[in-house]
Design an enzyme around this catalytic site. Structure first.
Site, mmCIF file in Angstrom:
data_model
loop_
_atom_site.group_PDB
_atom_site.id
_atom_site.type_symbol
_atom_site.label_atom_id
_atom_site.label_comp_id
_atom_site.label_asym_id
_atom_site.label_seq_id
_atom_site.Cartn_x
_atom_site.Cartn_y
_atom_site.Cartn_z
ATOM 1 N N HIS A 202 0.815 -1.216 0.000
ATOM 2 C CA HIS A 202 0.000 0.000 0.000
ATOM 3 C C HIS A 202 0.846 1.263 0.000
ATOM 4 O O HIS A 202 0.415 2.300 -0.469
ATOM 5 C CB HIS A 202 -1.041 -0.051 1.116
ATOM 6 C CG HIS A 202 -2.175 -0.945 0.739
ATOM 7 N ND1 HIS A 202 -2.179 -2.279 1.024
ATOM 8 C CD2 HIS A 202 -3.277 -0.704 -0.010
ATOM 9 C CE1 HIS A 202 -3.267 -2.826 0.494
ATOM 10 N NE2 HIS A 202 -3.954 -1.894 -0.124
ATOM 11 N N GLU A 449 -11.115 -10.788 -5.251
ATOM 12 C CA GLU A 449 -9.682 -10.655 -4.995
ATOM 13 C C GLU A 449 -9.109 -11.862 -4.264
ATOM 14 O O GLU A 449 -7.940 -11.879 -3.891
ATOM 15 C CB GLU A 449 -9.365 -9.351 -4.256
ATOM 16 C CG GLU A 449 -10.204 -9.047 -3.052
ATOM 17 C CD GLU A 449 -9.892 -7.681 -2.445
ATOM 18 O OE1 GLU A 449 -8.949 -7.003 -2.880
ATOM 19 O OE2 GLU A 449 -10.598 -7.296 -1.506
ATOM 20 N N ASP A 473 -4.694 -8.104 -4.805
ATOM 21 C CA ASP A 473 -4.843 -9.227 -3.885
ATOM 22 C C ASP A 473 -5.058 -10.535 -4.630
ATOM 23 O O ASP A 473 -4.623 -11.591 -4.164
ATOM 24 C CB ASP A 473 -6.011 -8.970 -2.920
ATOM 25 C CG ASP A 473 -5.557 -8.101 -1.763
ATOM 26 O OD1 ASP A 473 -4.459 -8.356 -1.234
ATOM 27 O OD2 ASP A 473 -6.285 -7.161 -1.398
ATOM 28 N N CYS A 520 -10.159 -2.826 -10.452
ATOM 29 C CA CYS A 520 -9.711 -1.646 -9.697
ATOM 30 C C CYS A 520 -8.324 -1.859 -9.097
ATOM 31 O O CYS A 520 -7.832 -1.012 -8.374
ATOM 32 C CB CYS A 520 -10.716 -1.273 -8.618
ATOM 33 S SG CYS A 520 -10.922 -2.530 -7.370
HETATM 34 C C1 PEP Z 1 -6.764 -4.943 -4.912
HETATM 35 O O1 PEP Z 1 -6.521 -5.824 -4.093
HETATM 36 O O2 PEP Z 1 -6.488 -5.055 -6.127
HETATM 37 C C2 PEP Z 1 -7.401 -3.683 -4.495
HETATM 38 C C3 PEP Z 1 -7.793 -2.795 -5.366
HETATM 39 O O3 PEP Z 1 -7.514 -3.453 -3.166
HETATM 40 P P1 PEP Z 1 -6.281 -3.015 -2.229
HETATM 41 O O4 PEP Z 1 -5.106 -2.740 -3.105
HETATM 42 O O5 PEP Z 1 -6.700 -1.835 -1.454
HETATM 43 O O6 PEP Z 1 -6.093 -4.227 -1.371
HETATM 44 MG MG MG Z 2 -7.435 -5.703 -2.168
#
Ligand code: PEP
Ligand code: MG
Length: 589
Positions: A202, A449, A473, A520
């Site tokens: 992140h 995910e 994920d 996403c």
């Molecule tokens: C993902 O896992 O692709 C996602 C968009 O969520 P995050 O990156 O916040 O886990």
């Molecule tokens: Mg995610």
């Protein structure tokens, strides 16, 4: 001496600046820029804190019982001597005057400088005095914290107007927690380097969302780079150059200018509709982390928010988590800023590398749950905190009275979770009706995910209005690779055939069932994958606002019907990346 440090390229571009080194243990110290006029006052804070600690130590020494070991008094002598050494507080005052750091930051910057000198000492006894120096400095930092009422224990985001200096700055740290990173949004830092982290940790995601060059997983960086060193961050190659020679510097400055020109050209596409050569309309949505990001999304040409990571409202708050009203205000602000365009708010995705408290990855791995990515995370955490969860759902529903809201549920893997989530939503609606609060019926979607969710998509589609594929994920869980771990980053492979199959099947099945589907995860904002995702039938991409223009450029040049014909060749290949390059013809693929 010029040194090159290699890490992982996670946010493109070139940054050149002076290193601001923040040790991970001291990341908790307030870091902000003062205005030049405040320097004298800030130095007074520093000297007052030193004098307070000096008085404390003198009293301690004075009150030592007569039978106390002699070493104790000698140790306090050493601490007092270090405290009054001009290399500590007086030298820290220079950071205040010259760089306009606040007192806490100046002191920890100076500690880093001195700690290094101690590390390099030949004499073991002297080397070990580093611990004493750290203890003394911690005391002064604690005194400073008391002076400011204890509320300075966060990295305050320096804003350009706070910064009196002229030289660009880049941040170097062993690790930056996502919660800290978010505070650097729109700050003065021109780039980031961390020792740890993977390509979709992140921290890296937030760096990308800021469109600021970043290199993570550069293992030794915070040890090799010194406070105030000039460094170049090459976010394309994943290289950090410390103390570059003039010729290298000039080359990078040239590249910086070229990148800037390219960016300006791309920016002209911002408000062009994303329609492929064969007339397919493609939805370009934005990922946001705070309501303030919505304005940037709109400005970048987003036609809605595909992912609002609501967990960033919850981080760094101690026990003071945002209640229903505070969340409602934040969601409403995002909805209003999007001026009638849809806003997809994800229920809180706390856990894994996004803990509630500000913890480094090291602390997470070693002092907390062994495997946080497989633990109480996302919807699991929400269901374990039912009243928090219902408050969040009520806040989201209330925001729906002000614009188009969609609710997105992260990390769904079990039908029991689906049932409990939908029940919680019904309860939240009943509670709002009972209290006369306005809301409209909102669409509810699931993030795909976890491989289990992708494999049981038919069942999930019976319960949800839409799905959004979280590739970050999905890759992590399909390949059993911790996305935040630089040691296995080379195995984190979006091109893995199993990953591609799961994504392709999810898109195909959702479309066949007449449900909206988007991606996403980071793949949506990476032009390497645009043609492949279009070939799979994807017509909705959600990404950081700054990536909209480059992805749109690929969309405008694509012919979906032609791409679709080549899809099976890619999916059946043992080398999908090479097959995509050959069959789909994208320059980057
Ligand atoms: C993902 O896992 O692709 C996602 C968009 O969520 P995050 O990156 O916040 O886990
Ligand atoms: Mg995610």
């Amino acid at each position: 001496m010029t040194v090159q440090i290699f890490g992982l390229a996670v946010a493109k571009g070139v940054a050149i600046g002076r290193a601001v080194l923040v040790a991970s243990g001291r990341v908790d110290v307030a870091h902000y820029f003062i205005v030049a006029d405040q320097a004298a006052e800030e130095v007074v804070r520093l000297t007052c804190a030193r004098d307070e600690v000096s008085a404390e130590l003198t009293t301690l020494q004075h009150d030592l019982p007569s039978d106390a070991p002699h070493e104790l008094s000698a140790l306090l002598d050493v601490h007092l001597m270090l405290l009054h050494d001009e290399h500590l507080v007086s030298a820290a005052a220079r950071w205040v005057h010259e760089r306009h750091y606040n007192a806490e930051w100046a002191l920890s910057a100076q500690l880093e400088v001195l700690a290094r000198q101690f590390d390099e000492m030949e004499d073991e006894y002297l080397r070990e005095r580093k611990t004493d120096l750290e203890q003394v400095t911690e005391r002064v930092l604690a005194a400073l914290k008391r002076q400011s009422g204890g509320d300075a224990a966060r990295i305050a985001a320096p804003k350009p107007q706070d910064f009196g200096g002229e030289e660009p700055l880049v941040l170097v740290a062993s690790d930056i927690a996502p919660a800290d990173m978010i505070q650097f949004k729109r700050s003065v830092f021109k780039g980031f380097v961390t020792d740890v982290g993977g390509p979709t940790s992140h921290t890296a995601i937030v760096a990308r969302s800021m469109d600021i060059p970043a290199v993570v997983g550069a293992r030794e960086a915070s040890r090799l780079i010194r406070q105030d060193d000039w460094i170049v961050i090459d976010g394309d190659a994943g290289v950090v150059i410390v103390d570059p020679p003039p010729i290298v510097l000039e080359e990078y400055r040239f590249r910086q200018r070229q990148l800037q020109l390219e960016r300006e050209k791309l920016d002209r596409l911002r408000h062009t509709p994303a329609i492929t050569l064969d007339g397919e309309s493609v939805e370009m949505l934005a990922n946001i982390e705070s309501p303030e990001d919505a304005a940037y999304a709109l400005d970048a040409g987003a036609v809605g928010v595909g992912l609002f990571r609501s967990e960033f409202l919850f981080m760094n708050r101690g026990n003071d988590l945002p209640g229903e009203d505070e969340q409602f205000e934040a969601y409403r602000a995002a909805v209003l800023a999007m001026k009638g365009l849809p806003v997809t708010i994800r229920t809180v995705d706390i856990g894994a590398d996004k803990p509630l408290e500000r913890l480094s990855l090291h602390e997470l791995r070693h002092e907390h749950s062994l495997n946080p990515a497989l633990g109480l995370r996302a919807i699991r955490w929400s269901l374990a905190e039912p009243s928090m969860f219902r408050a969040q759902l009520r806040a989201m529903l209330r925001a729906s009275a002000f614009g188009k809201v969609r609710i997105l549920v992260p990390m769904v893997a079990h039908l029991s979770e689906v049932r409990q989530t939908l029940e919680a939503l019904q309860r939240a609606k009943q509670q709002l009706r009972a209290s006369g609060c306005a809301f409209v019926d909102v669409e509810v979607g699931a993030m795909i995910e976890v491989p289990a969710a992708a494999l049981m998509l038919d069942s999930l589609l019976r319960h949800f209005d839409f799905v959004s594929i979280g590739t970050n994920d999905l890759i992590q869980y399909t390949l059993a690779i911790d996305r935040a771990d630089e040691h296995v980053a080379h195995l984190y492979d979006p091109w893995h055939p199993a990953v591609l199959l799961l994504i392709a099947n999810t898109i195909a099945k959702a479309r066949a069932a007449g449900r909206a589907v988007s991606v996403c995860g980071e793949m949506a904002g990476d032009t390497l994958f645009t043609r492949l995702l279009l070939a799979m039938g994807l017509r909705s991409f959600s990404m950081h606002p700054r990536q909209i223009a480059p992805v749109k450029q690929s969309v405008l040049r694509a012919d979906c019907a032609r791409l679709a014909k080549s899809l099976s060749a890619v999916l059946q290949s043992d080398e999908p990346q090479a097959a995509a390059r050959a069959a789909l013809g994208e320059a980057g693929a």
